[in-house]
Write an enzyme that holds these catalytic residues in place. Sequence first.
Site, PDB file in Angstrom:
ATOM      1  CG  HIS A  64      -2.016  -1.047   1.123  1.00 28.67           C
ATOM      2  ND1 HIS A  64      -3.196  -0.846   0.454  1.00 28.67           N
ATOM      3  CD2 HIS A  64      -2.069  -2.315   1.605  1.00 28.67           C
ATOM      4  CE1 HIS A  64      -3.942  -1.948   0.542  1.00 28.67           C
ATOM      5  NE2 HIS A  64      -3.279  -2.857   1.229  1.00 28.67           N
TER       6      HIS A  64
ATOM      7  CG  ASP B   8      -3.288  -3.587   5.107  1.00 33.18           C
ATOM      8  OD1 ASP B   8      -2.269  -2.871   5.051  1.00 33.18           O
ATOM      9  OD2 ASP B   8      -4.375  -3.249   4.608  1.00 33.18           O
ATOM     10  CD  GLU B   9      -5.704  -5.875   1.436  1.00 31.25           C
ATOM     11  OE1 GLU B   9      -6.772  -6.442   1.176  1.00 31.25           O
ATOM     12  OE2 GLU B   9      -5.478  -4.680   1.126  1.00 31.25           O
ATOM     13  CB  VAL B  10       2.699  -7.828   2.355  1.00 34.01           C
ATOM     14  CG1 VAL B  10       4.003  -7.873   1.565  1.00 34.01           C
ATOM     15  CG2 VAL B  10       2.738  -6.715   3.389  1.00 34.01           C
TER      16      VAL B  10
END
Length: 589
Positions: free
Chosen positions: A296, A362-364
Amino acid sequence: MSFYLLLSLFVTQVLAIWPLPSSMMMGEEVLFVDRTVNFIYNGAAQVALPQPEQMPFEQDLNLFISQQGNYGHHNTSSQKVISTAIKSTTQTLFEQNFVPWKFHPRHSDFEPAMNASCNYIKTVYLKQTEADPANVTKPLAGDVDESYSLSIATNGRATITASSSIGIAHGLTTFTQLFYKHSSGAAYTPYAPVNIKDAPKFQHRGLNMDVSRAWYAPADITRMIDALAYNKFNRLHLHITDAQSWPIEIPALPMLAEKGSYREGFTYSPQTMAYIQDYGASRGVEVILEIDMPGHTSSIAYSYPELIAAFNEKDWSTYAAEPPSGTLKLNSSGVTEFLDTLFEDLLPRVLPYSSYFHTGGDEVNVNAYNLDDTVRSNDTAILQPLMQAFVDRAHTKVRAAGLTPIAWEEMLLTWNLTLGSDVVIQTWQSDEAVAQTVSKGHKALVGNYNYWYLDCGHGQWLDFYPDASQAYYPYYDYCAPLHNWRMMYAYDPLEGVPANLTHLVLGGEVHIWSEQTDPVNVDRQVWPRACAAAEVLWSGAKDEHGQNRSQITASPRLSEMRERLVARGVGAEPIQMPFCTQNGTQCAL
Ligand SMILES: *[C@@H]1O[C@H](CO)[C@@H](O)[C@H](O)[C@H]1NC(C)=O
Ligand SMILES: *[C@@H]1O[C@H](CO)[C@@H](O)[C@H](O)[C@H]1NC(C)=O
Ligand SMILES: *[C@@H]1O[C@H](CO)[C@@H](O)[C@H](O)[C@H]1NC(C)=O
Ligand SMILES: *[C@@H]1O[C@H](CO)[C@@H](O)[C@H](O)[C@H]1NC(C)=O
Ligand SMILES: *[C@@H]1O[C@H](CO)[C@@H](O)[C@H](O)[C@H]1NC(C)=O
Ligand SMILES: *[C@@H]1O[C@H](CO)[C@@H](O)[C@H](O)[C@H]1NC(C)=O
Ligand SMILES: *[C@@H]1O[C@H](CO)[C@@H](O)[C@H](O)[C@H]1NC(C)=O
Ligand SMILES: *[C@@H]1O[C@H](CO)[C@@H](O)[C@H](O)[C@H]1NC(C)=O
Ligand SMILES: *[C@@H]1O[C@H](CO)[C@@H](O)[C@H](O)[C@H]1NC(C)=O
């Protein structure tokens, strides 16, 4: 019998306070209050300053800057908490109150008569029984005793007692919710005498607001803080950077916001940030900043392209959850230097107003590291030690700055990192994630996206090419359906958590992401559904018998809260039509 039951149901339903206090007793006598009311805080008369008009935002910001100096390296005082709460109280009572016609039978004459024998509240006594802890306006969970008691006698003597200034402020918030607008311009309560004792169930009660994917002016954020404080939320987590834009100015890295923001001027200067943080701190709402990393982060590529791998790949879905793809390189000395500069600039400006800093996580996406020239691999056996080193470095910096790290659950549960016991884990994917987090000995924040994501259910924001369109019809989003307030209200933060670990659940946050939210619809996306979470976090998900709280009694109270939010300038959606609220019993099944 059933007649009395209905009658008493109707009476309890009009009791306005949201979130529900731990205990309350109320009567049926009328008391008035008008602009001459005095506030005495530990014996000292306070200036109530009932302001006919709110100070324009720019003027208030400029005043703050001139008083605090450019960088606002000043923390927020207890006295400011008290004076802000008193100003807000008089403003709510006399400028932003409402006539409760929606809660009385149609065409009924519900307004109490005013005459010479009416009783008035002349003075509100505020009694703080202990000195505030030094960090009262920037607490860690549990640092501040937020409890209060409130009594109003039929002779008009009103007293709020609390051990902290924040407790006094909560008591004043409750006080305003007992009053309605009178056509004379005064306000009245029909509930005297009143006796309330109240304390929160959870210590961390927050909203996570994404101010990266859409631009929000500072006034949109302070309006949110006001509404949060009115619901006794005590945290605003600003998800302030993401792949799509970088609005926070970092003076040591000026290109970041200059190039990474959506538009010139769509940035938060250090002065503006200090204003927002102080605005929250003065209202018992600690503003917690999150710089999400290493995923992100593609908005960094607009200024520092050499730091980002897999930036804006055409095949973005291989490399990220949404466009544009891109992640901070995982084995790069350039990234290390960049983050050192970022932290050294930003963290000292966070410290006066918060005890936390959120490092995201988050969400790597592992495939992005196939394109990372410092790693060239998506093998977690290779990536995991690099991720451990990356997060260790970041958390060491956060601690050295005097702050406590918060991280998204993936760092602990997907990447299996070894994190310091001080790190607070923000869960979002499941109830099991909460149980797993606390079983590893970590403090947890809840906010399961199946219940507490406020943006869900508005459909896909991606456009589909004709050949893909059929597969996505009818274009529901990943977290559909919309989570209505009843569903949010039924969510129990302690679901599935063993009794001997519940103390590690600090509380939680509801979330408003901004793929399809901006200043135009944010109020109605958040309010009044976030009120449901506010009550779960303040009062607990279960009633005094251990049962789910009843919608039958909550609904009219929430309808009233909605009217109060609207009166305070928040565009909250209705809960029910007046046909329902005017009666209180006939829209139930
Ligand atoms: C005066 O007002 C009070 C409060 O509204 C009401 O209870 C009372 O009946 C009124 N008295 C007269 C004489 O109208
Ligand atoms: C806040 O103050 C209390 C007592 O005054 C102390 O126990 C606590 O450690 C402090 N927290 C921080 C973050 O400084
Ligand atoms: C806030 O400022 C006051 C006065 O400068 C200081 O005594 C206090 O320790 C500060 N509190 C925190 C938490 O920094
Ligand atoms: C990380 O970078 C260093 C050189 O800077 C290199 O020696 C090392 O092999 C790299 N590690 C991985 C896992 O690629
Ligand atoms: C890792 O990358 C390879 C080569 O691109 C790909 O075939 C594989 O599916 C990737 N693994 C994961 C877990 O995505
Ligand atoms: C973390 O542990 C889980 C369960 O043991 C495993 O499935 C997963 O592959 C691990 N993740 C990494 C990045 O090593
Ligand atoms: C109580 O709420 C839970 C969700 O927390 C739900 O699963 C359950 O069905 C509810 N029970 C009743 C009796 O409504
Ligand atoms: C919590 O209770 C469980 C049994 O329900 C027990 O196995 C576990 O050791 C306890 N944990 C702690 C930290 O006391
Ligand atoms: C509320 O609705 C019920 C059922 O329709 C009706 O009997 C009652 O008279 C209504 N009460 C009021 C105050 O309108």
